[in-house]
Design a protein around this motif. Structure first.
Motif, PDB file in Angstrom:
ATOM      1  N   GLU A  41       0.907  -1.289  -0.005  1.00 22.93           N
ATOM      2  CA  GLU A  41       0.040   0.081  -0.143  1.00 22.93           C
ATOM      3  C   GLU A  41       0.836   1.033  -0.001  1.00 22.93           C
ATOM      4  OE1 GLU A  41      -3.338   2.470  -0.428  1.00 22.93           O
ATOM      5  OE2 GLU A  41      -3.062   0.110  -0.956  1.00 22.93           O
ATOM      6  N   LEU A  42       1.957   1.409   0.713  1.00 19.94           N
ATOM      7  CA  LEU A  42       2.677   2.683   0.913  1.00 19.94           C
ATOM      8  C   LEU A  42       3.336   2.569  -0.383  1.00 19.94           C
ATOM      9  CD1 LEU A  42       4.540   1.797   4.278  1.00 19.94           C
ATOM     10  CD2 LEU A  42       2.874   3.911   3.538  1.00 19.94           C
ATOM     11  N   THR A  43       3.644   1.559  -1.378  1.00 16.78           N
ATOM     12  CA  THR A  43       4.199   1.822  -2.793  1.00 16.78           C
ATOM     13  C   THR A  43       3.245   2.340  -3.525  1.00 16.78           C
ATOM     14  OG1 THR A  43       5.670  -0.131  -2.435  1.00 16.78           O
ATOM     15  CG2 THR A  43       5.229   0.423  -4.762  1.00 16.78           C
ATOM     16  N   MET A  44       2.025   1.837  -3.439  1.00 18.77           N
ATOM     17  CA  MET A  44       0.763   2.311  -4.054  1.00 18.77           C
ATOM     18  C   MET A  44       0.713   3.724  -3.956  1.00 18.77           C
ATOM     19  SD  MET A  44      -0.822  -0.315  -5.890  1.00 18.77           S
ATOM     20  CE  MET A  44      -2.422   0.423  -6.053  1.00 18.77           C
ATOM     21  N   VAL A  45       0.767   4.102  -2.582  1.00 23.28           N
ATOM     22  CA  VAL A  45       0.589   5.456  -2.454  1.00 23.28           C
ATOM     23  C   VAL A  45       1.513   6.445  -2.987  1.00 23.28           C
ATOM     24  CG1 VAL A  45       0.188   7.449  -0.483  1.00 23.28           C
ATOM     25  CG2 VAL A  45      -0.873   5.112  -0.507  1.00 23.28           C
ATOM     26  N   GLY A  46       2.737   5.821  -2.990  1.00 22.78           N
ATOM     27  CA  GLY A  46       3.921   6.530  -3.672  1.00 22.78           C
ATOM     28  C   GLY A  46       3.475   6.917  -5.216  1.00 22.78           C
ATOM     29  N   GLU A  47       3.156   5.910  -5.779  1.00 18.77           N
ATOM     30  CA  GLU A  47       2.821   5.975  -7.124  1.00 18.77           C
ATOM     31  C   GLU A  47       1.555   6.964  -7.552  1.00 18.77           C
ATOM     32  OE1 GLU A  47       2.845   5.129 -11.323  1.00 18.77           O
ATOM     33  OE2 GLU A  47       4.460   4.678  -9.551  1.00 18.77           O
ATOM     34  N   GLU A  48       0.685   6.942  -6.341  1.00 16.46           N
ATOM     35  CA  GLU A  48      -0.492   7.941  -6.867  1.00 16.46           C
ATOM     36  C   GLU A  48       0.089   9.291  -6.473  1.00 16.46           C
ATOM     37  OE1 GLU A  48      -3.474   7.124  -7.893  1.00 16.46           O
ATOM     38  OE2 GLU A  48      -2.767   5.198  -8.130  1.00 16.46           O
ATOM     39  N   LEU A  49       1.016   9.496  -5.626  1.00 15.99           N
ATOM     40  CA  LEU A  49       1.423  10.698  -5.243  1.00 15.99           C
ATOM     41  C   LEU A  49       2.587  11.181  -6.656  1.00 15.99           C
ATOM     42  CD1 LEU A  49       2.659  10.466  -1.675  1.00 15.99           C
ATOM     43  CD2 LEU A  49       1.135  12.164  -2.734  1.00 15.99           C
ATOM     44  N   ARG A  50       3.105  10.361  -7.266  1.00 12.45           N
ATOM     45  CA  ARG A  50       3.719  10.758  -8.485  1.00 12.45           C
ATOM     46  C   ARG A  50       2.819  10.897  -9.727  1.00 12.45           C
ATOM     47  NH1 ARG A  50       5.015   8.694 -12.956  1.00 12.45           N
ATOM     48  NH2 ARG A  50       3.668   6.602 -12.786  1.00 12.45           N
ATOM     49  N   LYS A  51       1.715  10.291  -9.634  1.00 13.19           N
ATOM     50  CA  LYS A  51       0.975  11.028 -10.548  1.00 13.19           C
ATOM     51  C   LYS A  51       0.286  12.275 -10.278  1.00 13.19           C
ATOM     52  CE  LYS A  51      -0.834   6.172 -11.707  1.00 13.19           C
ATOM     53  NZ  LYS A  51      -1.883   5.427 -11.301  1.00 13.19           N
ATOM     54  N   ILE A  52      -0.208  12.406  -9.336  1.00 12.32           N
ATOM     55  CA  ILE A  52      -0.810  13.622  -8.816  1.00 12.32           C
ATOM     56  C   ILE A  52       0.251  14.966  -9.012  1.00 12.32           C
ATOM     57  CG2 ILE A  52      -1.424  15.187  -6.921  1.00 12.32           C
ATOM     58  CD1 ILE A  52      -2.693  12.685  -5.623  1.00 12.32           C
ATOM     59  N   SER A  53       1.473  14.652  -8.595  1.00 15.04           N
ATOM     60  CA  SER A  53       2.716  15.645  -8.849  1.00 15.04           C
ATOM     61  C   SER A  53       2.798  15.862 -10.360  1.00 15.04           C
ATOM     62  CB  SER A  53       3.977  15.053  -8.178  1.00 15.04           C
ATOM     63  OG  SER A  53       4.649  14.146  -9.037  1.00 15.04           O
ATOM     64  N   GLY A  54       2.750  14.974 -11.170  1.00 19.80           N
ATOM     65  CA  GLY A  54       2.976  15.163 -12.767  1.00 19.80           C
ATOM     66  C   GLY A  54       1.655  16.046 -13.265  1.00 19.80           C
ATOM     67  N   LEU A  55       0.592  15.746 -12.703  1.00 17.78           N
ATOM     68  CA  LEU A  55      -0.418  16.722 -13.067  1.00 17.78           C
ATOM     69  C   LEU A  55      -0.384  17.949 -12.505  1.00 17.78           C
ATOM     70  CD1 LEU A  55      -3.595  14.158 -12.532  1.00 17.78           C
ATOM     71  CD2 LEU A  55      -2.627  14.913 -14.750  1.00 17.78           C
ATOM     72  N   ARG A  56      -0.031  17.953 -11.151  1.00 19.82           N
ATOM     73  CA  ARG A  56       0.019  19.394 -10.815  1.00 19.82           C
ATOM     74  C   ARG A  56       1.247  20.457 -11.174  1.00 19.82           C
ATOM     75  NH1 ARG A  56      -1.415  18.894  -4.318  1.00 19.82           N
ATOM     76  NH2 ARG A  56      -3.715  18.533  -4.889  1.00 19.82           N
ATOM     77  N   LEU A  57       2.205  19.664 -11.703  1.00 22.54           N
ATOM     78  CA  LEU A  57       3.560  20.348 -12.259  1.00 22.54           C
ATOM     79  C   LEU A  57       2.909  20.811 -13.746  1.00 22.54           C
ATOM     80  CD1 LEU A  57       6.468  21.077 -12.028  1.00 22.54           C
ATOM     81  CD2 LEU A  57       6.961  18.720 -13.252  1.00 22.54           C
ATOM     82  N   VAL A  58       1.967  20.290 -14.395  1.00 24.01           N
ATOM     83  CA  VAL A  58       1.523  20.669 -15.580  1.00 24.01           C
ATOM     84  C   VAL A  58       0.687  21.885 -15.195  1.00 24.01           C
ATOM     85  CG1 VAL A  58       0.038  20.136 -17.741  1.00 24.01           C
ATOM     86  CG2 VAL A  58       1.873  18.728 -16.756  1.00 24.01           C
ATOM     87  N   LYS A  59      -0.197  21.733 -14.494  1.00 25.99           N
ATOM     88  CA  LYS A  59      -0.955  23.044 -13.896  1.00 25.99           C
ATOM     89  C   LYS A  59      -0.041  24.215 -13.560  1.00 25.99           C
ATOM     90  CE  LYS A  59      -4.667  20.195 -12.357  1.00 25.99           C
ATOM     91  NZ  LYS A  59      -5.560  19.674 -10.917  1.00 25.99           N
ATOM     92  N   LEU A  60       0.892  23.652 -12.871  1.00 30.43           N
ATOM     93  CA  LEU A  60       1.962  24.895 -12.600  1.00 30.43           C
ATOM     94  C   LEU A  60       2.549  25.660 -13.653  1.00 30.43           C
ATOM     95  CD1 LEU A  60       3.108  25.932  -9.766  1.00 30.43           C
ATOM     96  CD2 LEU A  60       4.956  24.414 -10.061  1.00 30.43           C
ATOM     97  N   LEU A  61       2.845  24.886 -14.797  1.00 27.86           N
ATOM     98  CA  LEU A  61       3.144  25.473 -15.988  1.00 27.86           C
ATOM     99  C   LEU A  61       2.280  26.169 -16.899  1.00 27.86           C
ATOM    100  CD1 LEU A  61       5.250  22.423 -17.170  1.00 27.86           C
ATOM    101  CD2 LEU A  61       6.452  24.558 -16.625  1.00 27.86           C
ATOM    102  N   GLU A  62       0.881  25.683 -16.592  1.00 28.03           N
ATOM    103  CA  GLU A  62      -0.058  26.443 -17.266  1.00 28.03           C
ATOM    104  C   GLU A  62      -0.469  27.506 -16.681  1.00 28.03           C
ATOM    105  OE1 GLU A  62      -1.013  25.562 -20.389  1.00 28.03           O
ATOM    106  OE2 GLU A  62       0.702  23.907 -20.170  1.00 28.03           O
TER     107      GLU A  62
END
Length: 184
Positions: free
Chosen positions: A161-182
């Motif tokens: 589960e900790l690995t899964m949460v880490g993967e979800e955080l990675r996905k969220i960070s990618g989406l948010r980084l694009v929002k930051l760029l936009e």
């Protein structure tokens, strides 16, 4: 020599990347922490600035987000509301969180309301089992999809589960980084 603006694919200027590249290291760290509140990640991404293009920034940020540790998960979770609870602040990160959960909140028919009640119960089970909030990249996902994911993850052991949460955080960070760029 005139200052050049980083380009987007196709050669068009990228004002979002130019804005991030122009920030002081301290301001860049503050901006990046809104995407993923993991000091190691923030420092690694900030230390490689300035970036020549958006793709490089996104790829390097993604690379640094892989392998998030259990201690980093706990730190990052502290800035995320539970699914179904609206982030209270007026800051950018709170607005992003509300937007990411908007599909879950938009489900308003009787069947969806029932799913959300079951979800709330399952979320309590998850928190009791793992001692943390359930986190998922919720952008564009319905309450039924999130419930199915939550129920499936209840079968995980703590390390998985900790690995899964880490993967979800990675996905969220990618989406948010694009929002930051936009946001330029």
């Amino acid at each position: 020599m005139p200052e050049t603006t980083p380009d987007q694919p196709g050669g068009a200027p990228d004002p979002g990347l130019a804005r991030l590249n122009a920030l002081s290291k301290e301001d860049l760290r503050t901006e990046l922490a809104q995407c993923l509140n993991v000091d190691r990640w923030v420092e690694a991404v900030a230390s490689e600035a300035p970036y020549s293009d958006r793709e490089t920034l996104i790829a390097r940020a993604d690379s640094h987000a892989r392998g998030i540790t259990s201690d980093e998960v706990a730190t990052a979770l502290a800035r995320h509301p539970r699914i179904g609870e609206k982030a209270k602040g007026q800051d950018t990160e709170s607005a992003w969180s509300r937007g990411e959960q908007s599909a879950f909140a938009a489900d308003t028919d009787d069947a969806s309301a029932r799913v959300q009640r079951i979800f709330t119960f399952a979320q309590g089970e998850y928190e009791g089992r793992f001692g943390q909030i359930y986190l998922v990249c919720a952008s564009g996902r319905s309450s039924r999809e999130l419930l199915a994911d939550l129920v499936a993850r209840l079968d995980n052991d703590r390390d998985t589960e900790l690995t899964m949460v880490g993967e979800e955080l990675r996905k969220i960070s990618g989406l948010r980084l694009v929002k930051l760029l936009e946001a330029a």
